[in-house]
Write a protein that holds these residues in place. Structure first.
Motif, PDB file in Angstrom:
ATOM      1  N   GLN A  58       0.402 -17.132 -32.261  1.00  0.00           N
ATOM      2  CA  GLN A  58       0.850 -16.854 -33.713  1.00  0.00           C
ATOM      3  C   GLN A  58       1.978 -16.714 -34.321  1.00  0.00           C
ATOM      4  OE1 GLN A  58      -2.041 -13.708 -33.188  1.00  0.00           O
ATOM      5  NE2 GLN A  58      -3.013 -13.935 -35.270  1.00  0.00           N
ATOM      6  N   THR A  60      -5.654  -6.997 -43.603  1.00  0.00           N
ATOM      7  CA  THR A  60      -5.705  -7.888 -42.333  1.00  0.00           C
ATOM      8  C   THR A  60      -4.805  -7.296 -41.482  1.00  0.00           C
ATOM      9  OG1 THR A  60      -5.712 -10.117 -41.924  1.00  0.00           O
ATOM     10  CG2 THR A  60      -4.013  -9.387 -43.519  1.00  0.00           C
ATOM     11  N   ALA A  61      -4.396  -8.041 -40.411  1.00  0.00           N
ATOM     12  CA  ALA A  61      -3.480  -7.895 -39.465  1.00  0.00           C
ATOM     13  C   ALA A  61      -2.055  -8.119 -40.032  1.00  0.00           C
ATOM     14  CB  ALA A  61      -3.600  -8.763 -38.053  1.00  0.00           C
ATOM     15  N   LEU A 104       1.785 -14.715 -42.090  1.00  0.00           N
ATOM     16  CA  LEU A 104       1.450 -16.311 -42.110  1.00  0.00           C
ATOM     17  C   LEU A 104       0.932 -16.578 -43.435  1.00  0.00           C
ATOM     18  CD1 LEU A 104      -0.166 -16.258 -38.475  1.00  0.00           C
ATOM     19  CD2 LEU A 104       1.953 -17.554 -39.232  1.00  0.00           C
ATOM     20  N   ALA A 105       0.237 -15.660 -44.237  1.00  0.00           N
ATOM     21  CA  ALA A 105       0.002 -15.939 -45.604  1.00  0.00           C
ATOM     22  C   ALA A 105       1.079 -15.875 -46.682  1.00  0.00           C
ATOM     23  CB  ALA A 105      -1.131 -15.109 -45.840  1.00  0.00           C
ATOM     24  N   LEU A 118      -0.456  -7.153 -34.389  1.00  0.00           N
ATOM     25  CA  LEU A 118      -1.719  -8.074 -34.273  1.00  0.00           C
ATOM     26  C   LEU A 118      -3.025  -7.131 -34.601  1.00  0.00           C
ATOM     27  CD1 LEU A 118      -0.926  -9.160 -30.812  1.00  0.00           C
ATOM     28  CD2 LEU A 118      -0.576 -10.325 -32.786  1.00  0.00           C
ATOM     29  N   ILE A 122       0.337  -9.732 -38.942  1.00  0.00           N
ATOM     30  CA  ILE A 122       0.942 -10.846 -38.640  1.00  0.00           C
ATOM     31  C   ILE A 122       0.028 -12.088 -39.538  1.00  0.00           C
ATOM     32  CG2 ILE A 122      -0.885 -11.469 -36.583  1.00  0.00           C
ATOM     33  CD1 ILE A 122       2.586 -12.959 -37.065  1.00  0.00           C
ATOM     34  N   ASP A 123      -1.102 -12.012 -39.831  1.00  0.00           N
ATOM     35  CA  ASP A 123      -2.006 -12.667 -40.587  1.00  0.00           C
ATOM     36  C   ASP A 123      -1.361 -12.862 -42.161  1.00  0.00           C
ATOM     37  OD1 ASP A 123      -3.445 -13.516 -38.517  1.00  0.00           O
ATOM     38  OD2 ASP A 123      -5.008 -12.018 -38.810  1.00  0.00           O
ATOM     39  N   ALA A 124      -0.829 -11.451 -42.442  1.00  0.00           N
ATOM     40  CA  ALA A 124      -0.293 -11.281 -43.585  1.00  0.00           C
ATOM     41  C   ALA A 124       1.115 -12.155 -43.826  1.00  0.00           C
ATOM     42  CB  ALA A 124      -0.241  -9.891 -44.213  1.00  0.00           C
ATOM     43  N   ASP A 182      -5.703  -4.976 -37.111  1.00  0.00           N
ATOM     44  CA  ASP A 182      -5.718  -4.710 -38.558  1.00  0.00           C
ATOM     45  C   ASP A 182      -5.295  -3.462 -39.242  1.00  0.00           C
ATOM     46  OD1 ASP A 182      -7.295  -7.036 -38.820  1.00  0.00           O
ATOM     47  OD2 ASP A 182      -9.388  -6.017 -38.510  1.00  0.00           O
ATOM     48  N   THR A 212      -8.322 -11.743 -28.776  1.00  0.00           N
ATOM     49  CA  THR A 212      -8.392 -13.090 -29.244  1.00  0.00           C
ATOM     50  C   THR A 212      -7.125 -13.657 -29.337  1.00  0.00           C
ATOM     51  OG1 THR A 212      -7.877 -11.953 -31.577  1.00  0.00           O
ATOM     52  CG2 THR A 212     -10.262 -12.540 -30.919  1.00  0.00           C
ATOM     53  N   SER A 213      -5.806 -13.174 -29.273  1.00  0.00           N
ATOM     54  CA  SER A 213      -4.841 -13.862 -29.442  1.00  0.00           C
ATOM     55  C   SER A 213      -4.343 -14.870 -28.194  1.00  0.00           C
ATOM     56  CB  SER A 213      -3.632 -12.794 -29.505  1.00  0.00           C
ATOM     57  OG  SER A 213      -3.521 -12.147 -30.499  1.00  0.00           O
TER      58      SER A 213
END
Length: 113
Positions: A50, A91-92, A98-99, A83, A94-96, A85, A7-8
């Motif tokens: 990302q 979460t992944a 970004l948050a 990348l 990278i998502d953490a 989970d 999905t990346s």
């Protein structure tokens, strides 16, 4: 490179030159300095989109990459970890990042070493 989420969206060095508005040598220096992480995808050096926020490398990425390198991760292993989970983060990583959960991500990364 295998085992990466499909999905990346991946950016090549020339695409990064355009997005970041810097020279190719500067992009390579950002990779060498751990401000960005690149791996070969289908034989071409690429960076996940990302990792770029507001046309700049995600600032929280550099310290996290250094922690992962200190823990003995190769670039490929670090990319997979960032990348995929991560159960302890929910979460992944990278998502953490970004948050805004930089400290938590780095604690988990440090514990892996």
């Amino acid at each position: 490179m295998t085992d990466l989420p499909t999905t990346s969206t991946w950016l090549t060095i020339p695409e990064l030159v355009e997005v970041l508005g810097v020279s190719q040598s500067r992009v390579r220096r950002l990779i060498e300095e751990h401000s960005l992480l690149a791996v070969r995808v289908d034989g071409v050096l690429k960076v996940p989109a990302q990792f770029i926020v507001d046309n700049e490398p995600l600032s929280e990425l550099r310290g996290t990459l250094i922690v992962l390198a200190d823990a003995g991760f190769t670039d490929e292993e670090a990319m997979q970890w960032l990348l995929a989970d991560e159960a302890s983060l929910g979460t992944a990583p990278i998502d953490a990042l970004l948050a805004g959960r930089k400290a938590e991500v780095r604690r988990v990364a440090q514990a892996l070493g």
